[in-house]
Design a protein around this motif. Structure first.
Motif, PDB file in Angstrom:
ATOM      1  N   VAL A  65      -6.696   1.882   1.256  1.00 34.61           N
ATOM      2  CA  VAL A  65      -6.424   0.539   0.736  1.00 34.61           C
ATOM      3  C   VAL A  65      -6.538   0.522  -0.786  1.00 34.61           C
ATOM      4  CG1 VAL A  65      -7.279  -1.846   0.661  1.00 34.61           C
ATOM      5  CG2 VAL A  65      -7.093  -0.652   2.850  1.00 34.61           C
ATOM      6  N   ASN A  66      -7.560   1.190  -1.322  1.00 32.36           N
ATOM      7  CA  ASN A  66      -7.735   1.221  -2.775  1.00 32.36           C
ATOM      8  C   ASN A  66      -6.540   1.861  -3.471  1.00 32.36           C
ATOM      9  OD1 ASN A  66     -10.226   0.046  -2.480  1.00 32.36           O
ATOM     10  ND2 ASN A  66     -11.421   1.900  -2.883  1.00 32.36           N
ATOM     11  N   VAL A  67      -6.054   2.957  -2.911  1.00 33.22           N
ATOM     12  CA  VAL A  67      -4.908   3.641  -3.515  1.00 33.22           C
ATOM     13  C   VAL A  67      -3.655   2.777  -3.418  1.00 33.22           C
ATOM     14  CG1 VAL A  67      -3.415   5.655  -3.375  1.00 33.22           C
ATOM     15  CG2 VAL A  67      -5.864   5.927  -3.113  1.00 33.22           C
ATOM     16  N   ALA A  68      -3.451   2.142  -2.278  1.00 34.71           N
ATOM     17  CA  ALA A  68      -2.302   1.253  -2.126  1.00 34.71           C
ATOM     18  C   ALA A  68      -2.344   0.141  -3.170  1.00 34.71           C
ATOM     19  CB  ALA A  68      -2.267   0.668  -0.718  1.00 34.71           C
ATOM     20  N   ARG A  69      -3.521  -0.356  -3.448  1.00 37.68           N
ATOM     21  CA  ARG A  69      -3.638  -1.457  -4.419  1.00 37.68           C
ATOM     22  C   ARG A  69      -3.410  -1.005  -5.843  1.00 37.68           C
ATOM     23  NH1 ARG A  69      -8.621  -4.630  -1.299  1.00 37.68           N
ATOM     24  NH2 ARG A  69      -7.254  -5.474   0.339  1.00 37.68           N
ATOM     25  N   ASP A  70      -3.380   0.311  -6.057  1.00 38.64           N
ATOM     26  CA  ASP A  70      -2.957   0.814  -7.369  1.00 38.64           C
ATOM     27  C   ASP A  70      -1.499   0.459  -7.614  1.00 38.64           C
ATOM     28  OD1 ASP A  70      -3.582   2.155  -9.778  1.00 38.64           O
ATOM     29  OD2 ASP A  70      -2.660   4.000  -9.046  1.00 38.64           O
ATOM     30  N   LEU A  71      -0.722   0.319  -6.545  1.00 31.99           N
ATOM     31  CA  LEU A  71       0.665  -0.133  -6.672  1.00 31.99           C
ATOM     32  C   LEU A  71       0.702  -1.566  -7.203  1.00 31.99           C
ATOM     33  CD1 LEU A  71       3.731   0.007  -6.190  1.00 31.99           C
ATOM     34  CD2 LEU A  71       3.296  -0.587  -3.781  1.00 31.99           C
ATOM     35  N   GLU A  72      -0.137  -2.428  -6.665  1.00 32.63           N
ATOM     36  CA  GLU A  72      -0.193  -3.813  -7.127  1.00 32.63           C
ATOM     37  C   GLU A  72      -0.599  -3.887  -8.602  1.00 32.63           C
ATOM     38  OE1 GLU A  72      -1.469  -7.957  -5.132  1.00 32.63           O
ATOM     39  OE2 GLU A  72      -3.006  -6.388  -5.057  1.00 32.63           O
TER      40      GLU A  72
END
Length: 454
Positions: free
Chosen positions: A200-207
């Motif tokens: 989840v943390n890595v995905a939120r790097d996209l945001e």
């Protein structure tokens, strides 16, 4: 070494520039000449039989020696060896293949733009994404976000979309309008985080990246369902659902690069189905013909294709060999055989589970920090400390050493740094899997002995 092999190696050194090769080193060692293939095996010029644990370059999905595919190419060449798809022309194989691939893809993807390779497919993605937003009146939406250590080809656009710094350093890349975020590499970068929390943390790097650049400037996010050339980086289960939410929330296009995962590698026609994501484009290549002839393409969603058809004039892009008739004929036969032989069902319910159990058993080896696998894509991480997950000294070149020992033992494994990876043909059977894993374990034993002497 026989005289004929020495002559081939001499001629190769004098005339042949190889992809991704240190030519000084190659000239010193001499190239490995492969002369024959059958099933999951290849043979070199010295007569050594080698189990091809990498399906060539991830692409020989139905194995070597399939006469049906060779015959399909021959028969099409007899009928129409070539014609282009430019200037309002086409031919039956391209028409039929676009229909068939559209039927195999997720429901919202019904159009195909053909290319000659995965690199060309990702060049097409870059052009088409920016063209799409321009047609909608958003010419500033130019930025495409990719991931560190991702691979999307080696052309200027493909290498720029990818996140391999070594490639970027050779040619002043990436080109403008491309940025990269963190990869979902739990073993190498997750630290002590729970894998799902890390995902989840890595995905939120996209945001974070979208907000940093401004959503009015961001066109798309491109990623492989599983990073292949980066070392078979399998994202935590939490990763893709969060990425999909972010792309939907901000209205940017999601590009799933399925050059490797397309056509059965994960037991589904497409990895997007495996991960339950809804991409706007799927670049593909490799397994569409099982490597028997070069062919690639981009599956395009109804909303993107509809805009191009209804709002655009001429899309000034294409390749001489886009949708080559013989390549399309081979792809049609390849897909027919995958269906006829129930390959996807076999991979999903028999071959992948069996390989998974065998491959994960390598995780107990003293120099293996992690064994991981999804479908028929696996990796083992070489380490000198299983608890600290530390690497061997860089001057040991442990991955390359392990690769060379593996070849000596009759198995192709690929080295990505100190990660050893496999992606065997989809037609591999249980007995051949046993052979693969036995040879991998022997190779690990010999690699451990070798590094202890360094």
């Amino acid at each position: 070494m026989n005289k004929e092999l020495k002559n081939w190696q001499k001629l190769d050194s004098e005339h042949h520039l190889h992809p991704f090769t240190d030519h000084g080193e190659l000239a010193e060692k001499g190239t490995r000449v492969i002369t024959k293939g059958d099933g999951v095996y290849i043979w070199d010029a010295q007569g050594n039989q080698i189990l091809d644990g990498m399906s060539g370059l991830w692409n020989v999905n139905l194995g070597y020696g399939r006469d049906e595919l060779s015959k399909a190419a021959y028969e099409q060449m007899q009928e129409l060896p070539y014609y282009n798809n430019f200037f309002q022309c086409t031919h039956p194989p391209a028409i039929e293949l676009s229909r068939v691939i559209g039927e195999l893809a997720p429901d919202h993807l019904n159009h195909v733009f053909f290319t000659g390779s995965g690199s060309e497919s990702n060049d097409t993605v870059l052009r088409m994404v920016r063209y799409y937003w321009s047609l909608l009146g958003h010419p500033n939406k130019q930025i495409i976000l990719g991931r560190n250590n991702a691979y999307h080809g080696s052309t200027v656009a493909g290498a720029s979309l990818g996140g391999m710094t070594g490639m970027h350093q050779q040619g002043g890349l990436p080109i403008p309008g491309i940025d990269h975020i963190q990869q979902p590499y739990w073993y190498g970068e997750g630290g002590d985080l729970d894998p799902d929390e890390f995902g989840v943390n890595v995905a939120r790097d996209l945001e974070r990246a979208i907000e940093e650049h401004g959503v009015e400037n961001v066109a798309a996010f491109i990623a492989e369902p599983i990073q292949g050339a980066g070392g078979v980086i399998i994202p935590p289960d939490s990763y893709w659902p969060e990425v999909q939410k972010i792309c939907d929330r901000y209205g940017i296009l999601l590009i799933a690069d399925e050059v490797i995962t397309g056509f059965g590698r994960l037991g589904e026609w497409f990895g997007s189905t495996f991960y339950k994501i809804k991409p706007d484009m799927i670049p593909f290549a490799k397994g569409v013909t099982s490597g028997y002839l070069p062919l690639g393409g981009v599956l395009v969603s109804d909303r993107v294709a509809g805009t191009i058809i209804e709002e655009g004039g001429e899309f000034a892009h294409g390749f001489t060999y886009s949708g080559h008739p013989a390549a399309c004929a081979v792809a049609l036969k390849n897909i027919e055989l995958i269906k006829k032989e129930n390959i996807l069902d076999s991979v999903k319910h028999s071959i992948a589970p069996y390989l998974r159990d065998k491959w994960l058993s390598l995780g107990d080896h003293p120099i293996v920090g992690e064994a991981r696998i999804k479908g028929l894509m696996g990796a083992i991480e070489l380490t000198n400390d299983k608890v600290k997950r530390s690497r061997f000294p860089s001057d040991f070149n442990t991955g390359s050493l392990c690769r060379d020992i593996s070849i000596k033992n009759g198995l192709v494994m690929r080295a990505v740094g100190d990660s050893m990876i496999i992606a065997p043909p989809l037609i591999i059977n249980h007995e051949e899997i046993d052979e693969l894993v036995d040879k991998a374990r022997t190779t690990l034993d010999e690699t451990q002995e070798a590094v202890q002497k360094l």
